[in-house]
Design a protein around this motif. Structure first.
Motif, short mmCIF file in Angstrom:
data_model
loop_
_atom_site.label_atom_id
_atom_site.label_comp_id
_atom_site.label_asym_id
_atom_site.label_seq_id
_atom_site.Cartn_x
_atom_site.Cartn_y
_atom_site.Cartn_z
N GLU A 70 0.82 -1.21 0.00
CA GLU A 70 0.00 0.00 0.00
C GLU A 70 0.86 1.26 0.00
OE1 GLU A 70 -3.47 2.43 0.09
OE2 GLU A 70 -2.94 0.43 -0.63
N VAL A 71 1.97 1.23 0.73
CA VAL A 71 2.89 2.38 0.73
C VAL A 71 3.37 2.65 -0.70
CG1 VAL A 71 5.15 3.21 1.48
CG2 VAL A 71 3.65 2.07 3.11
N ALA A 72 3.76 1.59 -1.41
CA ALA A 72 4.25 1.75 -2.78
C ALA A 72 3.14 2.23 -3.71
CB ALA A 72 4.81 0.41 -3.28
N GLU A 73 1.93 1.69 -3.54
CA GLU A 73 0.82 2.09 -4.41
C GLU A 73 0.44 3.55 -4.21
OE1 GLU A 73 -3.12 3.04 -5.68
OE2 GLU A 73 -2.61 2.76 -3.57
N CYS A 190 -9.22 -4.09 -2.30
CA CYS A 190 -8.88 -5.50 -2.13
C CYS A 190 -7.63 -5.67 -1.27
CB CYS A 190 -8.67 -6.16 -3.49
SG CYS A 190 -10.18 -6.27 -4.46
N VAL A 191 -6.65 -4.79 -1.43
CA VAL A 191 -5.43 -4.89 -0.62
C VAL A 191 -5.77 -4.67 0.85
CG1 VAL A 191 -3.20 -3.82 -0.11
CG2 VAL A 191 -3.85 -4.27 -2.47
N GLY A 223 2.38 8.01 4.75
CA GLY A 223 3.82 8.08 4.53
C GLY A 223 4.17 7.94 3.06
N GLY A 224 3.55 6.98 2.37
CA GLY A 224 3.81 6.79 0.94
C GLY A 224 3.38 7.98 0.12
#
Length: 589
Positions: A70-73, A190-191, A223-224
């Motif tokens: 999720e951070v990356a997305e 979904c994540v 944060g992401g």
């Protein structure tokens, strides 16, 4: 040992074989199997469809992978969205009004598409496979977005006043952009639902951990997005737009690899042979509608059974109880719908008033990226003698405040309140949401007060008729309203995530989270609608309205007070709805 082997591998045993075993064998086998059986997690399997052990699967060992994804997305998504209006008004040479309209339309669409993605996941594909497919589309869309910036322009010379973008470039850009929206529509709900699935709600320790998961999930999300706004925006404006859109694509490749790496530790909801929850719930409404003329005296025996088998009030949404009898009002035949089906339908229906009462909150939150930024653009943004703070950068303080406050909330507030309330999450989900709505109302009042001071300062220095003038008032005056907005997110956004996940039937968890996301999308559309109405209503007789191109002649403070009033009314409505809400499990959350 025979029972142990059969329990682990789910081999059925005939009843006569079980009866043939003597009491001594059964007792010994039970003693041997007791620790193992206690370690099994009910209702879930591993990636090969086998029963899973609590000690080697799920919980935080799986959640870390999913939070990282999720951070990356969010890094990738905000790397595109945060600076989108600059690209549209710059390289694509669109007018500010057209660019703003395109951004709002895309953003609203992106917030509503999770309903589609969640439906596909819960009804057909499953969350795990949906995440993989959405990630692949995400990577492709971002790569096409980067490629579109490299296409040759139509400009013949450096003084070309029209758009330098070719038609094919514009078409490819917007196709790629909406592919990004479609991909995140399948990815995001979904994540999060899959992450929450890793915690067993029937285990007290994992139940407390699941509440913390939603907190740290939002921590990672903010944060992401914060890093994405700062890093990618700088690269886009100072190095290359192609590189700026390409880096998020590479990040999503790493996110997919990270997600696949955790596969062996994941817990998967066990598939059942029952009809899908959507089919069951839909059937309840159809049967209740068909039986609308049925008298409640005919339904009464089933209603009493409903009240006996469930902690719910059978009189709540009582019209659905008519689905418990057949169309000919016969109580001797099998009922058309089961009591569990009716209870599932009521659980979904009870969330609708909560959904409606939270729309005003989403409308208020939409101002942080529009009018708040416009306020800041007119104020003194200098630091020292050379550096000037971009007005939009103050949005990052919302994420920063969320990151800080969630840490305090989870490590200090929850343990303290837990000792008083004996609730695993400290306060209930509904109390948490209501607290955030109240804080957002205060933020609007604070924003109105600051804007009144800004207008007074502009008047004192004779700058009312100069829209491009810098008002001698530091931009840091806006910080309180941004920080309050961040504080409201810690309570309301995280609370809505947990509520809409927890209170939906197990087969519709992703749809529940998509419903929460749709609140933000509808709130954005409502904000745009309200601005148009206020502008047309307050403008006339040659005078500027509340929201004017020349902010110094407008009355944005009055608009903020209007929003504060709407938010206060929404808060009262929410309190009324929340007081009558009954959780779908007999426990206070």
């Amino acid at each position: 040992m025979i029972l142990l082997w059969m329990t682990v591998y789910q081999i059925p045993m005939h009843a006569t074989t079980l009866a043939a075993m003597d009491d001594t064998t059964t007792t010994t086998s039970t003693q041997v199997n007791s620790p193992l059986l206690n370690n099994l997690v009910n209702g879930v399997v591993d990636y090969k469809g086998r029963p899973v052990l609590r000690s080697t699967s799920g919980c935080w060992r799986s959640a870390y992978f999913i939070i990282g994804v999720e951070v990356a997305e969010r890094f990738a998504y905000y790397g595109v969205s945060s600076n989108l209006i600059i690209y549209l008004t710059g390289p694509l040479a669109q007018s500010t009004a057209t660019a703003a309209e395109n951004v709002n339309t895309w953003s609203g669409t992106a917030s509503l598409l999770p309903l589609v993605g969640a439906f596909i996941a819960d009804a057909f594909v499953g969350r795990y496979l949906t995440i993989i497919l959405a990630s692949l589309i995400y990577i492709l869309a971002l790569a096409l977005l980067a490629f579109s910036t490299l296409l040759p322009s139509d400009c013949k010379n450096a003084n070309c006043d029209s758009s330098c973008s070719s038609r094919i470039q514009v078409i490819m850009f917007f196709i790629s952009l909406y592919l990004v929206a479609f991909a995140q529509g399948g990815h995001k709900p979904c994540v999060q639902a899959f992450g929450a699935d890793q915690f067993d709600a029937d285990n007290p320790q994992e139940l407390r951990a699941k509440s913390s998961f939603f907190n740290w999930w939002y921590f990672g999300l903010c944060g992401g997005s914060t890093v994405g706004i700062f890093v990618v925006s700088y690269i886009q404006e100072n190095l290359s737009w192609g590189l700026g859109f390409g880096i998020p694509s590479i990040i999503m490749v790493f996110a997919l690899i990270m997600f696949l790496t955790g596969t062996m530790s994941y817990r998967f909801r066990e598939k059942t042979q029952e009809r899908s929850a959507l089919t069951r719930i839909g059937n309840v409404f159809v049967m209740a509608a068909r039986n609308w003329r049925t008298s409640y005296s005919t339904v009464s025996p089933q209603e009493q059974a409903c009240g006996t088998l469930s902690h719910q009030d059978p009189c709540k949404f009582r019209f659905l109880n008519k689905a418990l009898v057949s169309h000919d009002e016969s109580n001797e035949d099998e009922t058309v719908c089961s009591i569990d089906d009716v209870e599932e339908s009521k659980a979904v229906l009870r969330l609708i008033p909560i959904w409606v009462s939270c729309l005003a909150y989403a409308t208020v939150l939409s101002q942080t990226s529009t009018l708040f930024t416009k306020q800041g653009a007119t104020m003194d943004r200098s630091i020292g003698s050379t550096f000037e703070v971009p007005a939009a950068s103050l949005q990052s303080f919302i994420s920063l405040s969320v990151v800080i406050l969630i840490s305090i909330y989870d490590t200090v507030l929850v343990p303290v309140t837990r000792t008083v309330t004996n609730i695993p999450s400290g306060i209930t989900m509904l109390q948490r949401i209501g607290t955030g709505i109240f804080i957002s109302t205060v933020s609007m009042v604070v924003a109105a007060v600051v804007e009144t001071k800004r207008l007074k300062t502009a008047c004192e220095y004779g700058l009312v008729d100069d829209p491009s003038a810098m008002i001698p008032m530091k931009i840091w005056w806006l910080l309180p309203q941004y920080l309050l907005a961040g504080g409201s997110e810690v309570f309301t956004i995280v609370g809505m995530q947990e509520l809409f996940y927890d209170q939906m039937p197990s087969d519709l968890k992703s749809v529940g989270l998509a419903l929460y996301l749709s609140i933000m999308g509808i709130g954005s559309f409502l904000s745009s609608f309200l601005i148009v109405v206020v502008e047309k209503t307050t403008r006339g007789n040659g005078e500027d309205g509340w929201i004017s191109d020349n902010l110094n002649r407008g009355r944005v403070d009055c608009f903020y007070y209007l929003l504060a009033g709407i938010s206060a009314g929404s808060f009262v409505m929410y309190v009324y709805v929340a007081k009558s809400y009954v959780y779908n499990r007999a426990r206070a959350l």
